[in-house]
Design a protein around this motif. Structure first.
Motif, PDB file in Angstrom:
ATOM      1  N   THR A  14       0.800  -1.223   0.000  1.00 36.85           N
ATOM      2  CA  THR A  14       0.000   0.000   0.000  1.00 36.85           C
ATOM      3  C   THR A  14       0.834   1.274   0.000  1.00 36.85           C
ATOM      4  O   THR A  14       0.294   2.362  -0.211  1.00 36.85           O
ATOM      5  CB  THR A  14      -0.933   0.040   1.224  1.00 36.85           C
ATOM      6  OG1 THR A  14      -0.140   0.026   2.425  1.00 36.85           O
ATOM      7  CG2 THR A  14      -1.876  -1.155   1.223  1.00 36.85           C
ATOM      8  N   SER A  35      -1.440  -6.408  -0.407  1.00 41.05           N
ATOM      9  CA  SER A  35      -2.036  -6.626   0.903  1.00 41.05           C
ATOM     10  C   SER A  35      -1.507  -5.603   1.897  1.00 41.05           C
ATOM     11  O   SER A  35      -0.420  -5.052   1.740  1.00 41.05           O
ATOM     12  CB  SER A  35      -1.746  -8.044   1.419  1.00 41.05           C
ATOM     13  OG  SER A  35      -0.421  -8.153   1.892  1.00 41.05           O
ATOM     14  N   GLY A  36      -2.302  -5.359   2.928  1.00 44.28           N
ATOM     15  CA  GLY A  36      -1.939  -4.463   4.009  1.00 44.28           C
ATOM     16  C   GLY A  36      -2.878  -4.695   5.176  1.00 44.28           C
ATOM     17  O   GLY A  36      -3.900  -5.363   5.032  1.00 44.28           O
ATOM     18  N   VAL A  42      -5.706   0.005   2.215  1.00 43.22           N
ATOM     19  CA  VAL A  42      -5.643  -0.955   1.107  1.00 43.22           C
ATOM     20  C   VAL A  42      -6.561  -0.514  -0.028  1.00 43.22           C
ATOM     21  O   VAL A  42      -6.175  -0.514  -1.205  1.00 43.22           O
ATOM     22  CB  VAL A  42      -6.020  -2.375   1.586  1.00 43.22           C
ATOM     23  CG1 VAL A  42      -6.148  -3.328   0.400  1.00 43.22           C
ATOM     24  CG2 VAL A  42      -4.989  -2.900   2.569  1.00 43.22           C
ATOM     25  N   GLY A  58      -7.063  -5.633  -3.819  1.00 46.28           N
ATOM     26  CA  GLY A  58      -6.603  -5.264  -2.495  1.00 46.28           C
ATOM     27  C   GLY A  58      -7.044  -6.289  -1.463  1.00 46.28           C
ATOM     28  O   GLY A  58      -8.189  -6.740  -1.479  1.00 46.28           O
ATOM     29  N   ALA A  60      -7.040  -6.905   2.686  1.00 44.33           N
ATOM     30  CA  ALA A  60      -6.801  -6.374   4.020  1.00 44.33           C
ATOM     31  C   ALA A  60      -6.579  -7.543   4.984  1.00 44.33           C
ATOM     32  O   ALA A  60      -7.524  -8.264   5.320  1.00 44.33           O
ATOM     33  CB  ALA A  60      -7.990  -5.529   4.474  1.00 44.33           C
ATOM     34  N   THR A  72      -4.689 -13.962   3.205  1.00 44.78           N
ATOM     35  CA  THR A  72      -3.895 -13.328   2.145  1.00 44.78           C
ATOM     36  C   THR A  72      -3.693 -14.275   0.973  1.00 44.78           C
ATOM     37  O   THR A  72      -3.927 -13.916  -0.192  1.00 44.78           O
ATOM     38  CB  THR A  72      -2.531 -12.871   2.694  1.00 44.78           C
ATOM     39  OG1 THR A  72      -2.747 -11.893   3.726  1.00 44.78           O
ATOM     40  CG2 THR A  72      -1.677 -12.261   1.594  1.00 44.78           C
TER      41      THR A  72
END
Length: 268
Positions: A14, A35-36, A42, A58, A60, A72
């Motif tokens: 991100t 991913s974040g 995200v 994206g 999260a 993920t």
């Protein structure tokens, strides 16, 4: 390796190096998932990346936890239709003297920088093997090559992920999965905003885009490693190998100023 069409997951995608790498890979025709930990961040990053006309997914999730890693990998494989390249880029740092650093902060560095990438790579192996031409990219740090005072735990985990990558590369040689290790130097990213050390203390910084371009070149050539920092970094690595006491003495003179400059460096 031809990047075009490759399905790529970038953790910590991100901002900083991860975001710049996503931009560079999308420009090469890759299909990317980032991913974040924070859903709003995200979503904002994915939307910004999509402005170029690319499709970006994206995710999260917190890759320092078992649940986050499972989410993920599962979401990335579902969204991309498989996985060709895993980029272990998510990381965190807390600088300072070891005895003055909270145990929770030390554990967080171990979990996000070392345990997370190892476990995520393990979970990704079935999808990577199914690719037929796959790669794992581990983002380490220049501090893994030349340890700096007040970064003992960070240096340890970054050196650990580097040796993990080297060993795994040899384990997987001839099996369709290559492993690349990246050693960024000082980079102008949000992670470095609370670090006030400048070039006079050994913390020169380059744009994240320059690091991203070097990573892409390393991926395309299937290099073993990408080391940033140019001749200055190469000379320090050589001196640290041949005469580590000289590096000790150099840091001894810098310690008071360095300790003050990094005392607030935290990004966990």
């Amino acid at each position: 390796m031809n990047i075009s069409g490759k399905r790529i997951l970038i953790t910590g995608g991100t901002s900083g190096i991860g975001y710049a790498l996503a931009q560079a890979l999308l420009a090469k025709g890759a299909k990317v998932a980032i991913s974040g930990r924070r859903p709003n961040v995200v979503a904002t990053a994915a939307q910004a990346l999509q402005e170029s006309g690319s499709v970006v997914h994206g995710i999260a999730a917190d890759v320092s936890t078992p649940e986050g890693r499972a989410a993920t990998i599962n979401e990335a494989v579902d969204a991309l239709g498989g996985l060709d390249i895993l980029v272990n880029n998510a990381g965190g740092v807390r600088a300072g003297r070891l005895e003055n650093t909270e145990e929770a902060e030390l554990q967080a560095m171990i979990d996000v920088n070392l345990v997370g990438p190892i476990m995520l790579t393990r979970s990704a192996m079935p999808a990577l093997r199914a690719s037929g031409e796959a790669m794992v990219v581990n983002v380490s740090s220049g501090i893994a090559l030349v340890g700096a005072p007040f970064y003992a735990t960070y240096a340890a985990v970054k050196a650990g992920i580097a040796r993990f990558g080297e060993s795994l590369r040899r384990e997987l040689k001839g099996e369709g999965v290559h492993v690349l290790t990246v050693y960024p130097g000082g980079t102008d990213t949000p992670m470095m905003k609370s670090n006030r050390a400048g070039p006079e203390l050994g913390f020169s910084r380059e744009p994240a885009s320059a690091v991203a371009d070097a990573i892409v070149a390393g991926m395309e050539s299937e290099a073993f490693e990408v080391i940033r920092g140019g001749d200055t970094r190469a000379q320090m690595i050589a001196l640290n190998r041949d005469n580590p006491a000289a590096i000790d003495e150099r840091f001894l003179g810098l310690k008071p100023a360095l300790e003050d400059a990094i005392k607030d460096h935290s990004a966990l």
